[in-house]
Scaffold this motif. Structure first.
Motif, PDB file in Angstrom:
ATOM      1  N   GLY A   1       0.805  -1.202   0.000  1.00 10.00           N
ATOM      2  CA  GLY A   1       0.000   0.000   0.000  1.00 10.00           C
ATOM      3  C   GLY A   1       0.839   1.253   0.000  1.00 10.00           C
ATOM      4  N   THR A   2       0.181   2.382   0.062  1.00 11.79           N
ATOM      5  CA  THR A   2       0.851   3.664   0.137  1.00 11.79           C
ATOM      6  C   THR A   2       0.295   4.444   1.312  1.00 11.79           C
ATOM      7  N   GLN A   3       1.183   5.034   2.104  1.00  9.78           N
ATOM      8  CA  GLN A   3       0.791   5.716   3.337  1.00  9.78           C
ATOM      9  C   GLN A   3       0.275   7.114   3.027  1.00  9.78           C
ATOM     10  N   VAL A   4      -0.883   7.426   3.573  1.00 10.46           N
ATOM     11  CA  VAL A   4      -1.439   8.771   3.518  1.00 10.46           C
ATOM     12  C   VAL A   4      -1.557   9.275   4.952  1.00 10.46           C
ATOM     13  N   THR A   5      -0.923  10.403   5.226  1.00  7.25           N
ATOM     14  CA  THR A   5      -0.974  11.000   6.548  1.00  7.25           C
ATOM     15  C   THR A   5      -1.486  12.425   6.420  1.00  7.25           C
ATOM     16  N   VAL A   6      -2.558  12.716   7.132  1.00  9.24           N
ATOM     17  CA  VAL A   6      -3.169  14.042   7.092  1.00  9.24           C
ATOM     18  C   VAL A   6      -2.986  14.692   8.451  1.00  9.24           C
TER      19      VAL A   6
END
Length: 112
Positions: free
Chosen positions: A105-110
């Motif tokens: 997967g690919t990490q998304v951090t908001v």
């Protein structure tokens, strides 16, 4: 490549990201493709899906903010994410619906 998601990163709340996922033809062809996410301590959930003809589905929390699309010639599915919220922080995966083997997967951090 089987499934290769990319495009994640760190973004401030309210920002946007575009995720891409390249899939092998055997996985992509004529399949319903989905974007999933898994936040820390939570189960993986389906976020959005798209049929080979372009019909889409979204979970309520991302409706109006996320757009899923696909390029059948490139065996690629996209997820345009807008008005991101800290609650969207997760690892995002793509896969054909019903398939049990997962790619990276690919990490998304908001950030708030």
């Amino acid at each position: 490549v089987q499934l290769q998601a990319s495009g994640g990163g760190l973004v401030q709340a309210g920002g946007s990201l575009r995720l891409s996922c390249a899939a092998s033809g055997s996985i992509f062809s004529s399949k319903v493709m989905g974007w999933y996410r898994q936040a820390p301590g939570k189960q993986r959930e389906l976020v959005a899906s798209i049929t080979s003809s372009g019909s889409t589905y979204y979970i309520n929390s991302v409706k109006g903010r996320f757009t899923i699309s696909r390029d059948n010639a490139k065996n690629t599915v996209y997820l345009q994410m807008g008005r991101l919220e800290p609650e969207d922080t997760a690892v995002y995966y793509c896969n054909a619906l019903g398939r049990s083997s997962w790619g990276k997967g690919t990490q998304v951090t908001v950030s708030s």
